[in-house]
Design an enzyme around this catalytic site. Structure first.
Site, short mmCIF file in Angstrom:
data_model
loop_
_atom_site.label_atom_id
_atom_site.label_comp_id
_atom_site.label_asym_id
_atom_site.label_seq_id
_atom_site.Cartn_x
_atom_site.Cartn_y
_atom_site.Cartn_z
CG ASP A 142 -2.00 -1.03 1.17
OD1 ASP A 142 -2.27 -1.29 -0.14
OD2 ASP A 142 -2.71 -1.19 2.09
CB CYS A 143 3.46 2.53 2.25
SG CYS A 143 4.46 1.19 2.64
CE1 TYR A 144 8.54 3.35 -0.01
CE2 TYR A 144 8.01 1.70 1.64
CZ TYR A 144 8.78 2.81 1.31
OH TYR A 144 9.43 3.38 2.22
#
Length: 389
Positions: A142-144
């Site tokens: 989700d963050c990368y």
């Protein structure tokens, strides 16, 4: 503790450097001075001795960061010109080992182990301003969210690019021979059968750790010449031997101390950082390293007065003994004898072959000497000792 007739501090020497009054000589010159004038007079006259070495140093590599571009990614696998990098660090931090071979080198497919291109070549390509193809993969999160990246980069595109070398500047090493009946291919170069050549790797009297054999002035934080730029000693390198056998002059008579080094690749020059392909072995990186030795007292003058005749190197068989881990030493030979071009071995004249460039080592010592004389390079106090006794 010895009582010294001459006592200087690094602070005092630095003040002389700032004023342009410091007396700086290279290690070759210091050997002549100590031999002629003695250690006490040499200690009074000389402030700094510069050393140098230029030799393949396999335990080297590049720690770099490729920066982020939207959408961001956490790299799990990376290749630079199809040479695998280690990506198990942070999101876009990677480490490229100098001896890592390219996955698609055509020579490797025909003759495994005889690599023409590898990590050291990528490092030199970057240093020379050439574009290198970067390919990266990620599992995504989700963050990368990015999963793939494919582009050309230059050294200027990398936010950070440092050489972090786990083991450089060996203090003495083996003189390699081959007692088998066939030619063998080693990191010391090709060795002919029946000990028909002797290969050796050291800059002798110019080599940094021969000029400070007990590492009294070298440790964590020591500022050095590294690849044509400024570098630092981080401490002992891997395979460091703290208590080696020594001769009467304190010089180890077997492979002994090593250094872990760090330097900014963006400051370096390709003349002093070169990829090498060693036939039958693989790739390596020839590194230029120079270390200033402050002449604090007559004891340090004596150490920096070391000559090639004082340095004894062990002769070892790389045909059978070395690959099987046998510690047998066939004898010792001085650096002076090796530099003569031939030695007597098993009753016959045998050619000697240097792996280290003495002329480049001297150039490095002289370049560092010029930096100090011009006031561009001050000495540093080590912040932590390296065990060497």
């Amino acid at each position: 503790m010895p009582v010294h007739q001459v006592n200087k501090t690094i602070g005092e020497i630095n003040e002389r450097i700032r004023k342009g009054k410091a007396v700086v000589v290279n290690a070759e010159e210091m050997a002549r001075i100590v031999n002629k004038e003695g250690k006490v007079k040499a200690a009074r006259e000389v402030d700094v001795v510069t050393t140098g070495t230029f030799s393949p140093m396999c335990s080297s590599g590049l720690l770099f960061n490729i920066g982020q571009q939207p959408p961001v990614m956490k790299v799990s696998r990376m290749w630079m010109n199809n040479v695998p990098c280690h990506a198990g660090l942070a999101a876009v931090d990677c480490y490229l080992g100098a001896t890592e071979p390219s996955e698609d080198d055509p020579l490797n497919k025909v003759h495994p182990g005889r690599f023409r291109y590898g990590g050291s070549h990528v490092i030199e390509d970057l240093l020379r301003g050439r574009a290198v193809h970067l390919r990266a993969q990620a599992y995504g999160s989700d963050c990368y969210p990015r999963r793939e990246l494919d582009k050309d980069v230059t050294l200027a595109d990398l936010p950070n690019a440092w050489l972090f070398n786990p083991r450089n500047c060996y203090q003495n090493y083996n003189a390699a021979v081959n007692l088998t009946s066939r030619t063998i291919y080693t990191y010391m170069g090709p060795l002919k059968p029946n000990s028909r050549n002797v290969n050796y790797a050291t800059a002798g009297q110019l080599s940094p750790l021969f000029n400070d054999p007990y590492l009294q002035t070298i440790g964590l934080g020591t500022k050095i010449f590294m690849g044509g730029g400024i570098g630092y000693v981080l401490g002992s390198g891997t395979q460091h031997v703290a208590k080696p056998p020594r001769n009467e002059r304190g010089i180890p008579t077997s492979p002994a101390g090593t250094l872990m080094l760090k330097g900014d690749l963006k400051q370096m020059k390709p003349r002093y950082v070169r990829a090498v392909s060693i036939v039958g072995y693989g790739c390596s990186l020839s590194m230029g390293v120079g270390i200033p030795i402050p002449v604090l007292n007559e004891e340090m003058a004596w150490f920096t007065g070391v000559s090639d005749a004082d340095i004894q190197m062990p002769i070892k068989d790389y045909g059978y003994d070395y690959p099987n881990g046998l510690p047998r030493v066939l004898g010792h030979v001085t650096m002076e004898e090796l530099k003569s071009g031939e030695i007597e071995l098993n009753g016959k004249s045998t050619p000697t072959v240097p792996v280290t460039s003495y002329s480049m080592s001297l150039e490095i010592a002289d370049e560092l000497k010029k930096w100090i004389e011009d006031g561009k390079f001050l000495l540093t106090e080590k912040q932590e000792d390296i065990v060497s006794l």
